[in-house]
Design an enzyme around this catalytic site. Structure first.
Site, PDB file in Angstrom:
ATOM      1  N   SER A 282      17.061 -42.923  33.369  1.00  0.00           N
ATOM      2  CA  SER A 282      16.557 -43.940  32.454  1.00  0.00           C
ATOM      3  C   SER A 282      17.635 -44.318  31.425  1.00  0.00           C
ATOM      4  O   SER A 282      18.697 -44.782  31.798  1.00  0.00           O
ATOM      5  CB  SER A 282      15.262 -43.451  31.791  1.00  0.00           C
ATOM      6  OG  SER A 282      14.632 -44.471  31.053  1.00  0.00           O
ATOM      7  N   ASP A 379      10.445 -52.800  37.229  1.00  0.00           N
ATOM      8  CA  ASP A 379      10.759 -52.103  35.973  1.00  0.00           C
ATOM      9  C   ASP A 379      10.437 -52.994  34.783  1.00  0.00           C
ATOM     10  O   ASP A 379      10.941 -54.113  34.668  1.00  0.00           O
ATOM     11  CB  ASP A 379      12.240 -51.718  35.941  1.00  0.00           C
ATOM     12  CG  ASP A 379      12.586 -50.768  34.803  1.00  0.00           C
ATOM     13  OD1 ASP A 379      11.816 -50.707  33.828  1.00  0.00           O
ATOM     14  OD2 ASP A 379      13.612 -50.084  34.893  1.00  0.00           O
ATOM     15  N   HIS A 407       9.499 -48.477  36.681  1.00  0.00           N
ATOM     16  CA  HIS A 407      10.737 -47.944  36.117  1.00  0.00           C
ATOM     17  C   HIS A 407      11.252 -46.744  36.908  1.00  0.00           C
ATOM     18  O   HIS A 407      10.517 -45.806  37.179  1.00  0.00           O
ATOM     19  CB  HIS A 407      10.489 -47.545  34.656  1.00  0.00           C
ATOM     20  CG  HIS A 407      11.679 -46.982  33.969  1.00  0.00           C
ATOM     21  ND1 HIS A 407      12.865 -47.667  33.828  1.00  0.00           N
ATOM     22  CD2 HIS A 407      11.882 -45.770  33.361  1.00  0.00           C
ATOM     23  CE1 HIS A 407      13.733 -46.928  33.163  1.00  0.00           C
ATOM     24  NE2 HIS A 407      13.162 -45.777  32.877  1.00  0.00           N
TER      25      HIS A 407
END
Length: 443
Positions: A282, A379, A407
């Site tokens: 991330s 995402d 995501h």
């Protein structure tokens, strides 16, 4: 699947092919009850992000208590965190008694369960006094349990030798989880090269994310150890205990230099410095992509999973993200992480891109090690358009967009990445063994 009815509709922001999502408000932002029922209860039942080492048995009563209190955004973070402490303390007490009685398995389980409860108390970032206390207590519980694992995980303090002089970085340490296979192990190779003279274990450096720190991304370490691969889990600037200056774009470069120097100098007999891969999760993916360029000559490969590089800082995007996929106030949490504090959100929105974009600062145009970028098609935390942007500059990269996933594109993205690592390191291709360990009780 949320928003499936919107597929194919015209975008409301032409810069993003999927921009029609920007004006949505996902239900988990309406109340903690909606957060629990629509987003968190299922992963909690499976012990996966963000509930690593956790148990539904512990969290269900907490959730019911918070729901009864009617908590919703904007949260009072001390009030929110206070709902978790009673359960976490009881779990820790149970663990301590079990340890005194010699029941190592139970002690380990309950220490780690306590660490999971404290984690959600400080989630997504410790921004209040009680959340800071939860982060401290969570670390205590994690390391108490981790030292009871079959292959114990201990904290290692790496001297920040590249710290910026006359700053808070000076004379600091970078705390990491470093797990090196036992001397009897050897890399699990599918080629005859495994019989050659031993030159050290390959190393995967896991760069943590915005809210997942070293205490929880430790779940990945045992699987690599079983393959004869060492792991080092380290927090990115502005999160956890990273000493790097959150507001300085170049502070990450100094931190990685200190980490890589430590590996090369202090662990040269155990780790092969020619076989180092970084994997950023991330927000950590943003740093992995940056490191692929800034440290291209010291890395065998770099993986950016769900990481942005430019559009993630778009002011228009940041104006919308607090209503989208992230469980809490993403723009505010990012502002806090990037050194703007709790009162600097609007300033971060206006100047964050100019300051941190890897496109505008020229990073993407520089030399790059072998690099894989992966994300989910839908995402709504960092625009998937950043993945495409990363492919347009510098050395060609490898990429995968996971269809119709959110995501990071998990869990399919994990398969893609582990296959890539197995190929790069010449491992045995049994990457499913690694995935089966995620969500399982730590041993």
């Amino acid at each position: 699947m949320p928003h499936a009815s919107n597929m194919g509709k015209s975008p409301n922001d032409p810069r993003y092919p999927n921009g029609w999502h920007m004006n949505d408000r996902m239900p988990h932002h309406d109340s903690f009850e909606q957060l629990w029922e629509t987003k968190w209860k299922d992963p909690c039942s499976k012990g996966i992000y963000p509930f690593m080492f956790g148990s539904l048995e512990d969290f269900q009563p907490i959730a019911e208590h918070i729901i009864a209190k009617g908590l919703k955004e904007p949260y009072n973070w001390d009030e929110y965190a206070s709902c978790f402490f009673g359960t976490a303390e009881k779990l820790g007490q149970t663990a301590a008694v079990a340890q005194q009685e010699g029941d190592t398995d139970k002690a380990r389980e309950y220490y780690l369960r306590a660490s999971a409860v404290y984690r959600i108390a400080r989630f997504p970032a410790p921004r209040s006094p009680l959340q800071h206390q939860a982060w401290k207590k969570g670390k205590e519980m994690f390391y108490a349990g981790a030292k009871l694992m079959e292959h114990p995980i201990h904290e290692v303090l790496i001297p920040h030798t590249h710290a910026l002089a006359s700053s808070s970085e000076q004379n600091s340490f970078i705390p990491v989880n470093l797990l090196i296979p036992p001397s009897s192990a050897s890399p699990s190779s599918s080629s005859s090269s495994s019989s050659s003279s031993f030159s050290g274990y390959p190393l995967v450096i896991i760069m943590t994310g915005l809210d997942g720190y070293r205490t929880e991304l430790a779940v990945w370490q045992r699987g690599f150890l079983d393959k004869g691969v060492a792991t080092l889990v380290v927090e990115i600037p502005g999160t956890g205990d990273s000493p790097a200056l959150a507001s300085d774009p170049e502070s990450a470069d100094r931190q990685w230099s200190s980490v890589l120097d430590f590996v090369a100098k202090e662990k040269h007999e155990e780790i092969d410095s020619t076989k180092i891969i970084v994997w950023g999760f991330s927000t950590g993916g943003y740093y992995a992509l940056r490191a692929a360029h800034t440290h291209h000559d010291r890395l065998l490969g770099s993986i950016s999973l769900g990481g942005g590089c430019h559009h993630m800082f778009d002011e228009a995007w940041l104006e919308k993200v607090n209503n989208l996929e992230y469980p809490f106030d993403l723009a505010d949490t990012l502002a806090y992480k990037f050194g703007y504090g709790s009162d600097g959100v609007e300033q971060f929105k206006k100047e964050g891109q100019l300051k941190f974009s890897l496109l505008l600062d020229g990073t993407l145009m520089g030399q790059c090690c072998r690099c894989l970028v992966v994300n989910g098609e839908w995402d709504r935390i960092f625009p998937v358009e950043d993945l495409a942007l990363a492919l347009k500059w510098g050395r060609p990269k490898e990429a995968r967009i996971v269809r119709e996933e959110w995501h990071m594109g998990e869990p399919e993205s994990f398969v893609v990445i582990l296959r890539w690592i197995h190929e790069l390191l010449g491992l045995d291709w049994d990457y499913m063994h690694h995935l089966k360990l995620l969500g399982a009780k730590a041993k």
